[in-house]
Design a protein around this motif. Structure first.
Motif, PDB file in Angstrom:
ATOM      1  N   VAL A  45      83.906  48.201  15.931  1.00  0.00           N
ATOM      2  CA  VAL A  45      82.132  47.909  16.413  1.00  0.00           C
ATOM      3  C   VAL A  45      81.340  49.938  16.445  1.00  0.00           C
ATOM      4  O   VAL A  45      82.765  49.971  17.697  1.00  0.00           O
ATOM      5  CB  VAL A  45      81.330  46.844  17.353  1.00  0.00           C
ATOM      6  CG1 VAL A  45      81.495  46.292  16.167  1.00  0.00           C
ATOM      7  CG2 VAL A  45      81.793  46.599  18.673  1.00  0.00           C
ATOM      8  N   SER A  46      80.310  50.239  15.653  1.00  0.00           N
ATOM      9  CA  SER A  46      79.849  50.969  16.255  1.00  0.00           C
ATOM     10  C   SER A  46      78.920  50.873  17.024  1.00  0.00           C
ATOM     11  O   SER A  46      78.276  49.555  17.177  1.00  0.00           O
ATOM     12  CB  SER A  46      78.997  51.286  14.482  1.00  0.00           C
ATOM     13  OG  SER A  46      80.532  52.698  14.178  1.00  0.00           O
ATOM     14  N   ALA A  47      78.433  52.044  17.342  1.00  0.00           N
ATOM     15  CA  ALA A  47      76.951  51.110  18.075  1.00  0.00           C
ATOM     16  C   ALA A  47      75.720  51.150  17.561  1.00  0.00           C
ATOM     17  O   ALA A  47      75.482  51.701  16.054  1.00  0.00           O
ATOM     18  CB  ALA A  47      76.618  52.899  18.767  1.00  0.00           C
ATOM     19  N   GLU A  76      71.886  54.622  17.908  1.00  0.00           N
ATOM     20  CA  GLU A  76      71.778  54.721  19.096  1.00  0.00           C
ATOM     21  C   GLU A  76      72.506  56.316  19.915  1.00  0.00           C
ATOM     22  O   GLU A  76      72.191  56.263  20.698  1.00  0.00           O
ATOM     23  CB  GLU A  76      72.564  53.940  19.666  1.00  0.00           C
ATOM     24  CG  GLU A  76      72.699  53.383  20.821  1.00  0.00           C
ATOM     25  CD  GLU A  76      70.651  53.531  21.633  1.00  0.00           C
ATOM     26  OE1 GLU A  76      70.497  53.246  22.575  1.00  0.00           O
ATOM     27  OE2 GLU A  76      70.090  52.297  20.084  1.00  0.00           O
ATOM     28  N   THR A  77      73.323  56.231  18.918  1.00  0.00           N
ATOM     29  CA  THR A  77      74.329  58.047  19.330  1.00  0.00           C
ATOM     30  C   THR A  77      73.513  59.096  19.193  1.00  0.00           C
ATOM     31  O   THR A  77      73.623  60.010  19.927  1.00  0.00           O
ATOM     32  CB  THR A  77      75.449  57.383  18.391  1.00  0.00           C
ATOM     33  OG1 THR A  77      76.228  56.170  18.719  1.00  0.00           O
ATOM     34  CG2 THR A  77      76.510  58.882  18.981  1.00  0.00           C
ATOM     35  N   ASN A  78      72.980  58.929  18.094  1.00  0.00           N
ATOM     36  CA  ASN A  78      71.812  60.178  18.346  1.00  0.00           C
ATOM     37  C   ASN A  78      70.935  60.627  19.177  1.00  0.00           C
ATOM     38  O   ASN A  78      71.247  61.332  19.978  1.00  0.00           O
ATOM     39  CB  ASN A  78      70.706  60.259  16.888  1.00  0.00           C
ATOM     40  CG  ASN A  78      71.722  60.536  15.536  1.00  0.00           C
ATOM     41  OD1 ASN A  78      72.376  61.112  15.995  1.00  0.00           O
ATOM     42  ND2 ASN A  78      70.568  60.265  14.318  1.00  0.00           N
ATOM     43  N   GLY A 137      77.215  53.300  23.606  1.00  0.00           N
ATOM     44  CA  GLY A 137      76.360  52.958  22.805  1.00  0.00           C
ATOM     45  C   GLY A 137      77.329  51.546  21.909  1.00  0.00           C
ATOM     46  O   GLY A 137      77.068  50.667  21.762  1.00  0.00           O
ATOM     47  N   GLU A 138      78.691  51.877  21.336  1.00  0.00           N
ATOM     48  CA  GLU A 138      79.592  50.650  21.328  1.00  0.00           C
ATOM     49  C   GLU A 138      80.291  49.528  22.079  1.00  0.00           C
ATOM     50  O   GLU A 138      80.575  48.648  21.715  1.00  0.00           O
ATOM     51  CB  GLU A 138      81.064  51.413  21.019  1.00  0.00           C
ATOM     52  CG  GLU A 138      80.955  52.433  20.024  1.00  0.00           C
ATOM     53  CD  GLU A 138      80.344  53.299  19.570  1.00  0.00           C
ATOM     54  OE1 GLU A 138      79.604  54.460  20.474  1.00  0.00           O
ATOM     55  OE2 GLU A 138      79.894  54.168  18.443  1.00  0.00           O
ATOM     56  N   GLN A 139      79.836  49.873  23.750  1.00  0.00           N
ATOM     57  CA  GLN A 139      80.137  48.851  25.164  1.00  0.00           C
ATOM     58  C   GLN A 139      79.425  48.240  24.700  1.00  0.00           C
ATOM     59  O   GLN A 139      79.344  46.776  25.135  1.00  0.00           O
ATOM     60  CB  GLN A 139      80.107  49.662  26.427  1.00  0.00           C
ATOM     61  CG  GLN A 139      80.011  48.469  26.885  1.00  0.00           C
ATOM     62  CD  GLN A 139      79.925  49.508  28.840  1.00  0.00           C
ATOM     63  OE1 GLN A 139      81.305  50.669  28.741  1.00  0.00           O
ATOM     64  NE2 GLN A 139      80.005  48.017  29.923  1.00  0.00           N
ATOM     65  N   GLY A 157      84.745  62.003  18.509  1.00  0.00           N
ATOM     66  CA  GLY A 157      83.865  63.093  17.288  1.00  0.00           C
ATOM     67  C   GLY A 157      83.264  62.233  16.688  1.00  0.00           C
ATOM     68  O   GLY A 157      83.332  60.673  16.734  1.00  0.00           O
ATOM     69  N   ARG A 158      82.044  62.561  16.594  1.00  0.00           N
ATOM     70  CA  ARG A 158      80.687  61.721  15.573  1.00  0.00           C
ATOM     71  C   ARG A 158      81.512  60.765  14.369  1.00  0.00           C
ATOM     72  O   ARG A 158      82.507  61.422  13.202  1.00  0.00           O
ATOM     73  CB  ARG A 158      79.411  62.615  14.550  1.00  0.00           C
ATOM     74  CG  ARG A 158      78.785  63.208  16.051  1.00  0.00           C
ATOM     75  CD  ARG A 158      78.359  61.867  16.964  1.00  0.00           C
ATOM     76  NE  ARG A 158      77.767  60.507  16.562  1.00  0.00           N
ATOM     77  CZ  ARG A 158      76.493  60.813  16.039  1.00  0.00           C
ATOM     78  NH1 ARG A 158      75.411  62.150  16.739  1.00  0.00           N
ATOM     79  NH2 ARG A 158      75.544  60.192  15.505  1.00  0.00           N
ATOM     80  N   GLY A 159      81.500  59.354  13.872  1.00  0.00           N
ATOM     81  CA  GLY A 159      82.378  59.012  13.103  1.00  0.00           C
ATOM     82  C   GLY A 159      83.307  58.147  13.572  1.00  0.00           C
ATOM     83  O   GLY A 159      84.031  57.799  12.375  1.00  0.00           O
ATOM     84  N   GLY A 160      83.217  58.081  14.238  1.00  0.00           N
ATOM     85  CA  GLY A 160      85.323  58.545  15.188  1.00  0.00           C
ATOM     86  C   GLY A 160      85.175  56.701  15.248  1.00  0.00           C
ATOM     87  O   GLY A 160      86.087  56.525  15.328  1.00  0.00           O
ATOM     88  N   SER A 161      84.687  55.759  14.727  1.00  0.00           N
ATOM     89  CA  SER A 161      85.025  54.853  15.306  1.00  0.00           C
ATOM     90  C   SER A 161      85.888  54.763  14.056  1.00  0.00           C
ATOM     91  O   SER A 161      86.463  53.137  13.899  1.00  0.00           O
ATOM     92  CB  SER A 161      83.408  53.131  15.335  1.00  0.00           C
ATOM     93  OG  SER A 161      83.088  53.831  16.191  1.00  0.00           O
ATOM     94  N   ASP A 162      85.868  54.800  12.737  1.00  0.00           N
ATOM     95  CA  ASP A 162      86.580  54.617  11.280  1.00  0.00           C
ATOM     96  C   ASP A 162      87.760  54.728  11.995  1.00  0.00           C
ATOM     97  O   ASP A 162      88.900  53.910  11.940  1.00  0.00           O
ATOM     98  CB  ASP A 162      86.354  55.625  10.043  1.00  0.00           C
ATOM     99  CG  ASP A 162      84.664  55.305   9.505  1.00  0.00           C
ATOM    100  OD1 ASP A 162      84.383  54.325   9.957  1.00  0.00           O
ATOM    101  OD2 ASP A 162      84.527  56.074   8.990  1.00  0.00           O
TER     102      ASP A 162
END
Ligand code: ADP
Ligand code: ASP
Ligand code: MG
Length: 416
Positions: free
Chosen positions: A40-42, A46-48, A82-84, A158-163
């Motif tokens: 999952v992403s945040a 949230e990350t911003n 955020g991802e936690q 890095g941004r978008g890193g959950s992919d």
């Protein structure tokens, strides 16, 4: 029965209702008899917010309204949080639905990364304990975007890193496939948000997807495509909201029957242009300019050097990510004497538009259509760069949408 990795982006887990919807999709896979790891992403936005906090906290005392540069290791501690939250919330929701699940943070999996905080690379995913849990029928809910750097410091990708987390987890547990669920139902010929006539692609080759991603299409992080290609992970992009229709499969070039000259169009607004005027035209000058930029960790992209009129001085123009402009100007300033340029000018109001297609290898005149289309719209091209399967141009940012739409039509990509 299969082992699958499912990834859900920020809009898919934006609140508890959506997390419940996601849990329903996971439960469905479990009920089909599949073993599941979820990444999952945040929550969206949230990350911003976390990034902005780190900048504000780092600002020098008393400098109200200004921003500082935070220590990158502490930046990672903050933005990884955020991802936690979403990994824990999804695990709780799944358990409440009667699906056995537990959360796994990056360091627990572990997702081992390089020490480049803020933009770390995954170096290994020795996930034997997690794999055993998944094989035992427990859903693993992995916090995307985060890992652990040497010395046990938290890192982010890095941004978008959950992919990238998702494809690496899929490879790490030997999953049969990786499904990336997002807010669009696949990869389109260009960003469907700015071109309503964009068409969904049933399949896209790894090579084209790599170019699309690295040239700005943020539907997948570039590194995730690389890992999918290298580890041969069957990867699909699907919609969280309409999971049973559409979708795009990443595949080998050989599996694409019709090789159109242009498959897709990407754009990036994260661009800035720097021009050094009247640089001495002699050996060693490019090294004197780009050495300090490399040392400062600035990624230089497009470069043009003009022929000098008098054989003595020349102008040199190049682009850097807009987010790295101040760092780049500071690095050039610190070496101004060695470089010996007349003046340094910059422009942050530029954007890059790129056409991508494996068919470009065999079709002639593809770039010419781009140049004439832009010229018909009165759009000036500032810099050009090409590779075997793409052509990129730098233009004024205000024309990005016009350029992308006009090119989309010119290459016959518009939906009927
Ligand atoms: P997530 O939070 O699920 O990771 P992102 O916002 O990172 O989602 O990526 C999905 C977005 O990527 C879409 O909403 C779309 O606006 C954008 N996008 C850009 N180019 C493309 C493309 N060629 N095909 C599909 N989506 C694209
Ligand atoms: N939350 C992180 C970001 O916004 C990672 C991701 O969404 O993939 O960049
Ligand atoms: Mg994303």
């Amino acid at each position: 029965m299969a082992t699958i990795a499912m990834k859900f982006g920020g809009t898919s887990v934006a609140d508890l209702d959506r997390i419940r919807h996601v849990a329903g999709l996971v439960k469905r896979e479990v009920e089909r008899g599949n073993k599941v790891a979820v990444v999952v992403s945040a929550m969206a936005g949230e990350t911003n917010k976390l990034v902005a906090w780190t900048n504000e906290a780092a600002r020098p005392d008393g400098a109200a309204g200004s921003h500082g540069i935070p220590d990158q290791r502490e930046y990672d501690v903050v933005v990884a949080s955020g991802e936690q939250v979403t990994s824990g919330l999804l695990a709780i929701t799944l358990n409440a639905m009667g699906v056995k699940a537990r959360s796994w943070l990056g360091w627990q999996v572990p997702i081992e990364t390089s020490a480049v905080h803020g933009a770390a690379r995954i170096e290994g995913v020795p996930a034997s304990a997690m794999k055993a849990a998944v094989e035992g029928g427990e859903v693993a809910v992995v916090a995307g975007f985060q890992g652990v750097a040497p010395g046990t410091r938290i890192s982010t990708l890095g941004r978008g890193g959950s992919d990238t987390s998702a494809v690496a987890v899929a490879a790490g547990i030997g999953a049969d496939r990786c499904d990336i669920y997002t807010d669009v139902d696949g990869v389109y010929t260009t960003d469907p948000r700015i071109v309503p006539k964009a068409r969904r692609l049933d399949k896209i080759s790894f090579e084209e997807m790599l170019e699309m991603a690295s040239l700005g299409a943020k539907v997948l992080q570039t590194r995730s495509v690389e890992i999918a290609m290298l580890n041969r992970v069957p990867t699909r992009v699907l919609s969280t909201f309409t999971p049973d229709v559409g979708g795009t499969l990443l595949c080998d070039e050989e599996d694409i029957v019709e090789k159109k000259p242009v498959t897709g169009i990407a754009y990036s607004r994260d661009e800035a242009k720097i021009t050094l005027q009247k640089v001495p035209d002699r050996p060693g000058v490019a090294a004197a300019i780009f050495g300090p930029l490399a040392d400062a960790g600035v990624n230089v992209d497009m470069i043009v050097q003009n022929v000098s009129e008098d054989g003595d001085k020349t102008d040199l123009t190049f682009t850097v990510p807009r987010s790295e402009l101040s760092k780049a100007l500071a690095a050039l300033e610190s070496r101004a004497d060695a470089i010996g340029a007349g003046a340094v000018t910059h422009d942050a109001g530029v954007a890059k538009v790129s056409i991508i297609g494996i068919g470009m290898r065999t079709h002639a005149g593809v770039a010419q259509t781009m140049f004439s289309t832009l010229s018909e719209k009165g759009i000036n091209i500032q810099v050009i760069s090409t590779s075997e399967i793409k052509v990129s141009v730098l233009i004024a940012e205000e024309y990005v949408e016009l350029a992308v739409r006009a090119l989309h039509t010119a290459y016959g990509l518009d939906a009927a």
